[in-house]
Design a protein around this motif. Structure first.
Motif, PDB file in Angstrom:
ATOM      1  N   ARG A 104       4.767  -8.472  -1.610  1.00 57.40           N
ATOM      2  CA  ARG A 104       4.066  -8.888  -2.824  1.00 57.40           C
ATOM      3  C   ARG A 104       2.586  -8.483  -2.819  1.00 57.40           C
ATOM      4  O   ARG A 104       1.933  -8.523  -3.839  1.00 57.40           O
ATOM      5  CB  ARG A 104       4.196 -10.387  -3.023  1.00 57.40           C
ATOM      6  N   VAL A 105       2.055  -8.112  -1.644  1.00 51.96           N
ATOM      7  CA  VAL A 105       0.666  -7.678  -1.522  1.00 51.96           C
ATOM      8  C   VAL A 105       0.638  -6.184  -1.816  1.00 51.96           C
ATOM      9  O   VAL A 105       1.030  -5.373  -1.001  1.00 51.96           O
ATOM     10  CB  VAL A 105       0.113  -7.957  -0.106  1.00 51.96           C
ATOM     11  N   GLN A 106       0.187  -5.819  -3.022  1.00 48.30           N
ATOM     12  CA  GLN A 106       0.193  -4.417  -3.439  1.00 48.30           C
ATOM     13  C   GLN A 106      -1.156  -4.028  -3.990  1.00 48.30           C
ATOM     14  O   GLN A 106      -1.986  -4.874  -4.288  1.00 48.30           O
ATOM     15  CB  GLN A 106       1.267  -4.183  -4.511  1.00 48.30           C
ATOM     16  N   GLY A 107      -1.341  -2.753  -4.148  1.00 44.01           N
ATOM     17  CA  GLY A 107      -2.575  -2.232  -4.742  1.00 44.01           C
ATOM     18  C   GLY A 107      -2.970  -0.948  -4.071  1.00 44.01           C
ATOM     19  O   GLY A 107      -2.813  -0.786  -2.870  1.00 44.01           O
ATOM     20  N   GLU A 108      -3.474  -0.022  -4.857  1.00 45.68           N
ATOM     21  CA  GLU A 108      -3.887   1.269  -4.308  1.00 45.68           C
ATOM     22  C   GLU A 108      -5.177   1.095  -3.513  1.00 45.68           C
ATOM     23  O   GLU A 108      -6.116   0.470  -3.964  1.00 45.68           O
ATOM     24  CB  GLU A 108      -4.087   2.262  -5.433  1.00 45.68           C
ATOM     25  N   GLY A 109      -5.188   1.683  -2.336  1.00 47.36           N
ATOM     26  CA  GLY A 109      -6.385   1.668  -1.521  1.00 47.36           C
ATOM     27  C   GLY A 109      -6.637   0.362  -0.792  1.00 47.36           C
ATOM     28  O   GLY A 109      -7.622   0.210  -0.113  1.00 47.36           O
ATOM     29  N   HIS A 110      -5.754  -0.599  -0.941  1.00 45.11           N
ATOM     30  CA  HIS A 110      -5.925  -1.884  -0.251  1.00 45.11           C
ATOM     31  C   HIS A 110      -5.078  -1.908   1.007  1.00 45.11           C
ATOM     32  O   HIS A 110      -3.947  -1.441   1.023  1.00 45.11           O
ATOM     33  CB  HIS A 110      -5.510  -3.050  -1.160  1.00 45.11           C
TER      34      HIS A 110
END
Length: 115
Positions: A104-110
């Motif tokens: 569930r922890v998503q995001g570009e560059g994270h």
């Protein structure tokens, strides 16, 4: 929101985690390990302070960011161990975690959700 999971204690009594406490199962031993190139590194080798990953198996009602099944990064020198049903677990506080790894922890560059 974090789920609450109860377990069975040593005498078969139900266990409920309190506040922001987490019960985690460590992935592997802190003994010998292999490097990325396949070299065996003995447990006696000093590599400085090394963090460890574990899987969350139970959470308290005040845990806000962590859910059961998440992988968490923590400092193994700041831990309390407990044995339940002949298996060793570690008791942590949510604020003592360094990172969470979960689908569930998503995001570009994270690199993850940091506390």
């Amino acid at each position: 929101m974090a789920k609450n999971r109860t377990g069975e204690g040593a005498e078969g009594l139900p266990i409920k985690m309190l506040h922001d406490r987490l019960l985690v199962s460590v992935e592997g031993e802190h003994g010998e390990r292999r490097s990325g190139g396949g070299i065996l590194i003995p447990a006696t080798a000093s590599v400085g302070r090394r963090l460890a990953w574990a899987e969350v198996v139970a959470t308290g009602p005040s845990a806000r960011q962590v859910e059961i099944g998440d992988r968490v990064l923590f400092d193994p020198e700041e831990r309390a161990e407990v044995e339940l049903g002949a298996k060793a677990y570690i008791l942590l506080r949510e604020r003592d975690l360094h990172a969470i790894a979960a689908r569930r922890v998503q995001g570009e560059g994270h690199t993850g959700l940091y506390l």
